[in-house]
Structure formats: C-alpha cells, structure tokens
Scaffold this motif. Structure first.
Motif, PDB file in Angstrom:
ATOM      1  N   ASP A 503       0.516  -1.026  -0.029  1.00 59.11           N
ATOM      2  CA  ASP A 503       0.069   0.021   0.025  1.00 59.11           C
ATOM      3  C   ASP A 503       0.983   1.451   0.021  1.00 59.11           C
ATOM      4  N   LEU A 504       2.067   1.365   0.513  1.00 53.21           N
ATOM      5  CA  LEU A 504       2.898   2.549   0.490  1.00 53.21           C
ATOM      6  C   LEU A 504       3.363   2.600  -0.814  1.00 53.21           C
ATOM      7  N   THR A 505       3.887   1.514  -1.599  1.00 52.18           N
ATOM      8  CA  THR A 505       4.238   1.622  -2.709  1.00 52.18           C
ATOM      9  C   THR A 505       3.131   2.243  -3.785  1.00 52.18           C
ATOM     10  N   VAL A 506       2.129   1.924  -3.501  1.00 49.45           N
ATOM     11  CA  VAL A 506       1.057   2.429  -4.445  1.00 49.45           C
ATOM     12  C   VAL A 506       0.944   4.200  -4.267  1.00 49.45           C
ATOM     13  N   LEU A 507       1.124   4.305  -2.979  1.00 46.83           N
ATOM     14  CA  LEU A 507       1.043   5.866  -2.497  1.00 46.83           C
ATOM     15  C   LEU A 507       2.371   6.507  -3.309  1.00 46.83           C
ATOM     16  N   GLU A 508       3.329   5.918  -3.092  1.00 45.82           N
ATOM     17  CA  GLU A 508       4.713   6.390  -3.989  1.00 45.82           C
ATOM     18  C   GLU A 508       4.560   6.493  -5.187  1.00 45.82           C
ATOM     19  N   GLY A 509       3.799   5.675  -5.899  1.00 46.56           N
ATOM     20  CA  GLY A 509       3.548   5.653  -7.419  1.00 46.56           C
ATOM     21  C   GLY A 509       2.800   6.695  -7.905  1.00 46.56           C
ATOM     22  N   VAL A 510       1.781   7.108  -6.833  1.00 41.64           N
ATOM     23  CA  VAL A 510       0.865   8.207  -7.104  1.00 41.64           C
ATOM     24  C   VAL A 510       1.542   9.568  -6.921  1.00 41.64           C
ATOM     25  N   LEU A 511       2.578   9.518  -5.930  1.00 39.03           N
ATOM     26  CA  LEU A 511       3.218  10.559  -5.685  1.00 39.03           C
ATOM     27  C   LEU A 511       4.281  11.140  -6.674  1.00 39.03           C
ATOM     28  N   ALA A 512       4.568  10.056  -7.129  1.00 40.22           N
ATOM     29  CA  ALA A 512       5.845  10.125  -8.075  1.00 40.22           C
ATOM     30  C   ALA A 512       5.367  10.572  -9.395  1.00 40.22           C
ATOM     31  N   ARG A 513       4.176  10.255  -9.706  1.00 37.52           N
ATOM     32  CA  ARG A 513       3.729  10.685 -11.049  1.00 37.52           C
ATOM     33  C   ARG A 513       2.666  11.608 -11.428  1.00 37.52           C
ATOM     34  N   GLY A 514       2.703  12.187 -10.260  1.00 38.62           N
ATOM     35  CA  GLY A 514       1.397  12.918 -10.318  1.00 38.62           C
ATOM     36  C   GLY A 514       1.395  14.259 -10.554  1.00 38.62           C
ATOM     37  N   ASP A 515       0.382  15.111 -10.362  1.00 40.58           N
ATOM     38  CA  ASP A 515       0.143  16.390 -11.007  1.00 40.58           C
ATOM     39  C   ASP A 515      -0.227  17.550  -9.935  1.00 40.58           C
ATOM     40  N   ARG A 516      -0.341  18.724 -10.097  1.00 40.69           N
ATOM     41  CA  ARG A 516      -0.585  19.784  -9.193  1.00 40.69           C
ATOM     42  C   ARG A 516      -2.039  19.296  -8.487  1.00 40.69           C
ATOM     43  N   LYS A 517      -2.659  18.614  -8.917  1.00 44.90           N
ATOM     44  CA  LYS A 517      -4.366  18.292  -8.349  1.00 44.90           C
ATOM     45  C   LYS A 517      -4.061  17.522  -6.951  1.00 44.90           C
ATOM     46  N   LEU A 518      -2.983  16.928  -6.783  1.00 47.12           N
ATOM     47  CA  LEU A 518      -2.390  15.936  -5.490  1.00 47.12           C
ATOM     48  C   LEU A 518      -2.185  16.895  -4.415  1.00 47.12           C
ATOM     49  N   GLY A 519      -2.047  18.041  -4.736  1.00 50.28           N
ATOM     50  CA  GLY A 519      -1.708  18.989  -3.501  1.00 50.28           C
ATOM     51  C   GLY A 519      -2.715  19.020  -2.360  1.00 50.28           C
ATOM     52  N   LYS A 520      -4.105  19.127  -2.621  1.00 51.05           N
ATOM     53  CA  LYS A 520      -4.982  19.296  -1.900  1.00 51.05           C
ATOM     54  C   LYS A 520      -5.179  17.914  -1.027  1.00 51.05           C
ATOM     55  N   THR A 521      -4.953  16.804  -1.836  1.00 49.39           N
ATOM     56  CA  THR A 521      -5.080  15.635  -1.264  1.00 49.39           C
ATOM     57  C   THR A 521      -3.903  15.294   0.041  1.00 49.39           C
ATOM     58  N   ILE A 522      -2.473  15.912  -0.456  1.00 44.77           N
ATOM     59  CA  ILE A 522      -1.607  15.866   0.536  1.00 44.77           C
ATOM     60  C   ILE A 522      -1.979  16.552   1.866  1.00 44.77           C
ATOM     61  N   LEU A 523      -2.583  17.645   1.472  1.00 42.15           N
ATOM     62  CA  LEU A 523      -2.723  18.628   2.476  1.00 42.15           C
ATOM     63  C   LEU A 523      -4.149  17.808   3.414  1.00 42.15           C
ATOM     64  N   GLU A 524      -4.797  17.459   2.947  1.00 38.96           N
ATOM     65  CA  GLU A 524      -5.916  16.850   3.453  1.00 38.96           C
ATOM     66  C   GLU A 524      -5.725  15.336   4.294  1.00 38.96           C
ATOM     67  N   ALA A 525      -4.539  14.606   3.860  1.00 38.65           N
ATOM     68  CA  ALA A 525      -3.818  13.455   4.444  1.00 38.65           C
ATOM     69  C   ALA A 525      -3.271  14.021   5.845  1.00 38.65           C
ATOM     70  N   TYR A 526      -2.462  15.240   5.536  1.00 39.73           N
ATOM     71  CA  TYR A 526      -1.872  15.829   6.783  1.00 39.73           C
ATOM     72  C   TYR A 526      -2.703  16.126   7.822  1.00 39.73           C
ATOM     73  N   LYS A 527      -3.768  16.911   7.429  1.00 38.41           N
ATOM     74  CA  LYS A 527      -4.775  17.249   8.472  1.00 38.41           C
ATOM     75  C   LYS A 527      -5.517  15.973   9.054  1.00 38.41           C
ATOM     76  N   ASN A 528      -5.483  14.950   8.198  1.00 40.91           N
ATOM     77  CA  ASN A 528      -6.075  13.687   8.777  1.00 40.91           C
ATOM     78  C   ASN A 528      -5.280  12.746   9.814  1.00 40.91           C
ATOM     79  N   GLY A 529      -3.939  13.541   9.918  1.00 39.32           N
ATOM     80  CA  GLY A 529      -2.852  12.859  10.804  1.00 39.32           C
ATOM     81  C   GLY A 529      -1.888  12.331  10.281  1.00 39.32           C
ATOM     82  N   CYS A 530      -1.784  12.128   9.176  1.00 39.78           N
ATOM     83  CA  CYS A 530      -0.557  11.645   8.382  1.00 39.78           C
ATOM     84  C   CYS A 530       1.011  12.140   8.601  1.00 39.78           C
ATOM     85  N   LEU A 531       1.784  11.450   9.135  1.00 48.37           N
ATOM     86  CA  LEU A 531       3.317  12.042   9.289  1.00 48.37           C
ATOM     87  C   LEU A 531       4.006  10.794   9.364  1.00 48.37           C
TER      88      LEU A 531
END
Length: 619
Positions: A503-531
C-alpha cells in the motif's frame, strides 16, 4: 551557545533530546552581526536520518564558507516533541542558534522520498509559516525545495515558492546574491520570485498555469507572465573535483543511520537500468580525482574521529581508480581499526584480492542487486548481468570468506511473468548451492542469504515512466508466489525472504507521477494525521484513502493507467539533458528485450553530452 529553545523540563520528557540541542562537533558558528542572509537547511525526517544525508553536509559546508551567509539545520521533530510543540505553541527552531525558522530568509527543504511529503507540511506548520505558498507575506521565509523528488515537483507546487532543479553547487550563489540585492532595494516577494525564474535551474510554480483535458490529463503548461522560460534546465557540476566538499562534516552526539565518513567518489552511473531514476537524472557520469579523494579521506577521518569510511556512488565498482583508492585506504589505516564499506558494488566487477583485504578489517554482509530472477527480465530492465556472472561473483565472495549475502529484487516490473517471479527463488537457491560447493573445511560457518523484493514504481525521466503499475493486490499476489517458491527450495533454511509494503508503494507511485491536483490530497492527508509515512509504525493507509475520497481523486488514474508517448507529463517542462527520444527508444528496446551497452562501452546518444565534463565527453 545560545539559550536552548526547549526547556530542561521538556528535554527530560522526550526521547533523545540530543536531536534538538545542536552544538555538535564541527557545527558552524557565526556572529549574527556579520550575517545578512540566514538559510535554514531542512531534511524532513527525524535527526538520525537527516544527519546521514551527504547532500546537506555538502551544502551546509558550502553556504557557511560564504561571507554574510549563515546556514543552519532543522529536522522533523519526532512525534513526542511534535505533540508538545503544538500544545505549547513552540515554533520550530534551528539547531545552531535555536532561533525560530520563521525568522530566517530562506527555508530550504531537501526532498529525497515521496513518502516524506506530509513531513514537509509538518515543518511549515510547526514553523508557523503558511502552508500554502500563496498565503505567505513579506515577513515569511522563501521556501525552496531541492533533491531528487523535484524532478516532478508538481504534487508539492502549492507549498513551495521555488524549486531548485539539479546539483546545489551551481546556482545557489546567484540566488543568494539576487536576494541580497532585491532585499536592499526594497523589492517585494513577488518581484524576487519573478527575478529568480531567470536563474538557471530555478522553477517558480506560481508563475506557471496548468490546464487539463476532460479526461484529467494535462492540456497545457505555460508561463503566466512574459520572459519566463518555458523549460527549466537542470544544473550540473562540470568538474566534481573542483567543487565544495566538507573536510569537517558535522558529527552527531547520538548514533545516526550512516554513522561514518562518507566519501563521494563519483556522480552519475554508466549502466542505464531502465527503471532507475537516479541513473538518468544524474547523468553524465563524473569521477572525482583519486588523489583528492585520498586527501579528503585522511582529513575527514582526522576531523571526525570516525572509524569507518564509506565510498559513495550509484555504482562504486565502476569508479576507474577504485583499486588504487582502496589499496591506499587499506595501507594508510592499517592497524588503526578503520573499516571500509563499499555500497553499490556490482557482482560482475568484483576484485577478490581487494575484497579479501577489505574483509580483513571487519567482516560484513555483501549486498548485490540482480533486480530480476530471470535473464529475460534482466534484459528488459537493461541490468546487463548474466546468471553465470552472478553465480561466479557470489562464488568469489564466498571463497573470500563472506557468508552473508543480501539480494535485492523488484516485483511488478514491465512484462513480468510468473516464471520471472519464481526465478527470484530459483536464483537465490543457486547462490546458496554455490556456497555449499566449497569444500566443508574452507567454509566459514553457515550461509545466510536474505532476498528482498521492493515493488516497481515507474519514475519520471526513466524509459519506464509511461508503463502501468500494479495494484496493491497484484503486488501482494506476486510476493506470495515468490514466497511459496522459496519454501520449495532445497536450501530454504539458508534463505530468508521479505518484501516491501504494497500500500505504501502504491502511494509512492501516485506521488511520483502525480500532478498539481494532488496538493489538496496531500494537505488533507496531513490534516487527517498523516506523518512519518515512511515509518511502518506511523503509516496509516486509511487516512490517505479518506483524503483521496474527500478530494475526489482516483488513485488508479495515477498508477495503473498506461501513458502514451504523446501525453503531456507533469514534469515535461524540466530539461535533464537526457532526451525523450532516447527514453522512448529504451522503452521499445525493453519490449524487445534488447540490452543497451553501458556508457563506457558505447555512447547510446542519450543527450547528456550537452553537459561538459562528463564521461560521455571522453568517448
């Protein structure tokens, strides 16, 4: 020393307070009266990881050689201190002066790995710097990102003012001088950013607009003001023997991950593995002068008190003067208890004589990376290793006295079949068999082989950047096939098998080839407690899944979707020298299972010869 930012009471309640107090051996100290530019150099992970990163040691030393510039360090607070700082509203601070980061002119964050992205937001949040770049004022530091993940900076574009594309020894001086002049003349933050976009290697995301097709792919990527370059050229040090290198690296008070002197012997790699991003983005290959390396080794050991020296590069055994350097180190430090470690060695270019001499200092396990279990798949990825060479190299290692071997493989590679998966177990078995072919009286105990599988992530600027990626379930199924095959082997007691988190590798794959739209997802994940997402004990996949659901983004769009050559990719505005035409040629050769010779054997016309000083200019 300045008064500590944390009280004794806090220091006594947290794990490893030495992470935060500074004052280590060789730490830079400067008079604040003589400083006009303050730069906080950040590694967004815990101190022990960040202190092991050579890149920061190099830049730290370089910045602090410059008059009027003071470079200090900051790392991600561990979870215990993170909670206290939030509760007591303590701003994040630099180790050297213990001053709040928000008082600095620059916050430079090195981005080594996609799964540290939420830690970057932690750094900004605890520093009390607005997380969104467009909300920062004239009072906030300029936030700049560097490192390998900036070769696709788009998922982080909302959070950074600038990105530095390439090697830090080249354009930072221009950047600092530009800042000095504009600060003195009272120019605004926006005016400074516009000026920075003219500096080679500097990317200012706010000065570019992205539009999308209805299917979610990128339609256009264009500057939104005049006279801004459409493409950003990576920066390369032409002569790595004539650049900065820390003869007095900072020595931590506590044990860190790489607790040794690190000697960078060369940059780049001649091999051209088609999955390897580093092998493409760090072209051309450039070697350091061996006499200079001898001098560095002596000075660094003397100035640190370390008893181990690691020769660092992407492929150490390809360094032209490796034998001369090793023999010098062995003779120079004979009887002084200095261990020499050799990461990134190829199994096909091992010197048994040198290997045995290094072993005399201290035995350790050897690490080899066949990457694939069959010859067919090794040809697909351009590994350039035959089974005969692998077994011969392992045999020489065993005869030299080694008994522990680590083998690195990759699952989910393009065109992989079940036969390729089972080949991992079968090759591990053949290596174990090679050990037991040695006469019993010459063996050095039992053979221990640890085979590990990571999962394939298509990375930007590789020939595989267009390929589809497996789902979590597909990855785990492939690991299960290998694990079952391991249990069938005769020497299974000598072989241990493990694999990466899917599951970690899948996320790495999303972030590796992602675009600007992912910024809001990263921020939301951080707000959810991801660290500390790269730490198994703190990784919460569900928090990320919730963030994707809330922001309406489809993971499969970034992972399992096959790209075509005509698609505009999020990182296409960056010029790394290596051409898209070359990458497409290599993609097609992979499909045809054709090997490309290494750069020393034959130039493959990748385009990196536009940078002077590399090995491709010598052939």
């Amino acid at each position: 020393m300045n008064k500590l930012a944390l009280s004794d009471e806090i220091l006594l309640t947290i794990e490893k307070p030495a992470r935060y107090i500074g004052n280590e051996i060789n730490m830079a100290r400067k008079d604040s009266e003589e400083i006009d530019v303050r730069f906080a150099m950040c590694f967004p992970d815990v101190y022990e990881i960040g202190m092991s990163y050579l890149g920061i040691q190099i830049l730290y030393d370089m910045f602090n050689q410059w008059e009027g510039v003071y470079c200090e360090r900051v790392y991600s607070p561990w979870v215990d201190l993170d909670a206290i700082m939030r509760e007591q509203n303590i701003p994040l601070f630099a180790l050297e002066s213990q001053d709040p980061i928000k008082k600095f002119d620059f916050l430079g964050i090195t981005i080594q790995y996609e799964m540290c992205y939420t830690n970057i937001l932690q750094i900004l949040d605890l520093s009390q710097i607005p997380i969104m770049a467009n909300e920062r004022t004239e009072e906030d530091p300029i936030v700049i990102g560097g490192g390998p993940c900036t070769y696709n900076p788009e998922p982080l574009a909302d959070f950074f003012d600038l990105f530095y594309i390439g090697e830090g020894e080249t354009s930072y001086k221009d950047l600092i001088e530009t800042y000095r002049k504009m600060k003195k003349s009272g120019k605004s933050r926006k005016e400074f950013l516009i000026q920075c976009a003219q500096i080679p290697g500097i990317y200012v995301p706010s000065l570019y607009d992205v539009t999308y097709h209805s299917d979610g792919t990128i339609k256009s990527f264009e500057p939104n003001i005049e006279n801004i370059p459409k493409r950003v050229m990576k920066q390369v040090v032409k002569d790595v023997s004539k650049t900065y290198y820390p003869s007095k690296p900072v020595v931590p008070f506590i044990k860190v991950t790489q607790d040794r002197v690190v000697l960078e012997i060369m940059r780049g790699c001649i091999r051209g593995c088609r999955f390897c991003q580093a092998g493409m983005i760090y072209r051309p290959t450039r070697e350091r002068n061996v006499e200079l390396l001898k001098k560095y080794a002596y000075e660094m050991l003397k100035n640190t008190g370390y008893h181990e020296i690691s020769l660092s590069s992407l492929s150490s055994s390809d360094y032209s003067d490796l034998d001369e350097l090793l023999l010098y180190l062995i003779e120079e430090f004979k009887g002084k208890g200095v261990n020499i470690s050799l990461p990134s060695l190829r199994i096909d270019s091992f010197s048994l004589d040198v290997m045995s001499k290094v072993q005399d200092v201290r035995k350790s396990s050897l690490t080899f990376a066949p990457e694939a279990g069959t010859q067919r798949l090794r040809n697909v990825i351009n590994k350039g290793l035959t089974e005969e060479i692998i077994l011969e190299g392992a045999g020489q290692a065993f005869e030299g006295g080694w008994t522990k071997v680590k083998l690195y493989f990759m699952l989910g590679l393009p065109t992989e079949t079940e036969e390729d998966m089972r080949g991992i177990a079968e090759l591990s078995e053949k290596i174990a068999e090679r050990y037991y072919q040695i006469p019993k009286e010459k063996r050095n105990g039992k053979c221990q082989i640890v085979a590990s599988s990571s999962f394939f992530v298509p990375k930007p600027f590789t020939p595989f950047q267009w390929f589809s990626m497996c789902t979590k379930e597909e990855f785990l199924n492939r690991a299960k096939i290998v694990n079952n095959a391991m249990k069938e082997q005769l020497n299974k007691k000598s072989i241990k098998y493990n694999w990466h988190e899917a599951d970690l590798t899948v996320l790495e794959g999303v972030l590796a080839r992602g675009d600007r739209k992912l910024g809001k997802t990263i921020l939301e994940a951080y707000k959810n407690g991801c660290l500390y997402d790269s730490w198994t004990e703190f990784f919460h996949n569900q928090y990320w899944m919730d963030a994707f659901e809330k922001t309406g983004l489809d993971i499969n769009f970034y992972t399992v979707r096959q790209r075509d050559f005509g698609e505009l990719l999020p990182w296409d505005f960056i010029d790394i020298g290596v051409t898209k035409e070359f990458l497409i040629r290599e993609y097609k050769k992979a499909e045809e299972e054709i090997i490309t010779p290494n750069c020393k054997t034959q130039c493959s016309g990748c385009g990196a010869n536009i940078f002077e000083g590399g090995i491709c200019n010598e052939h």
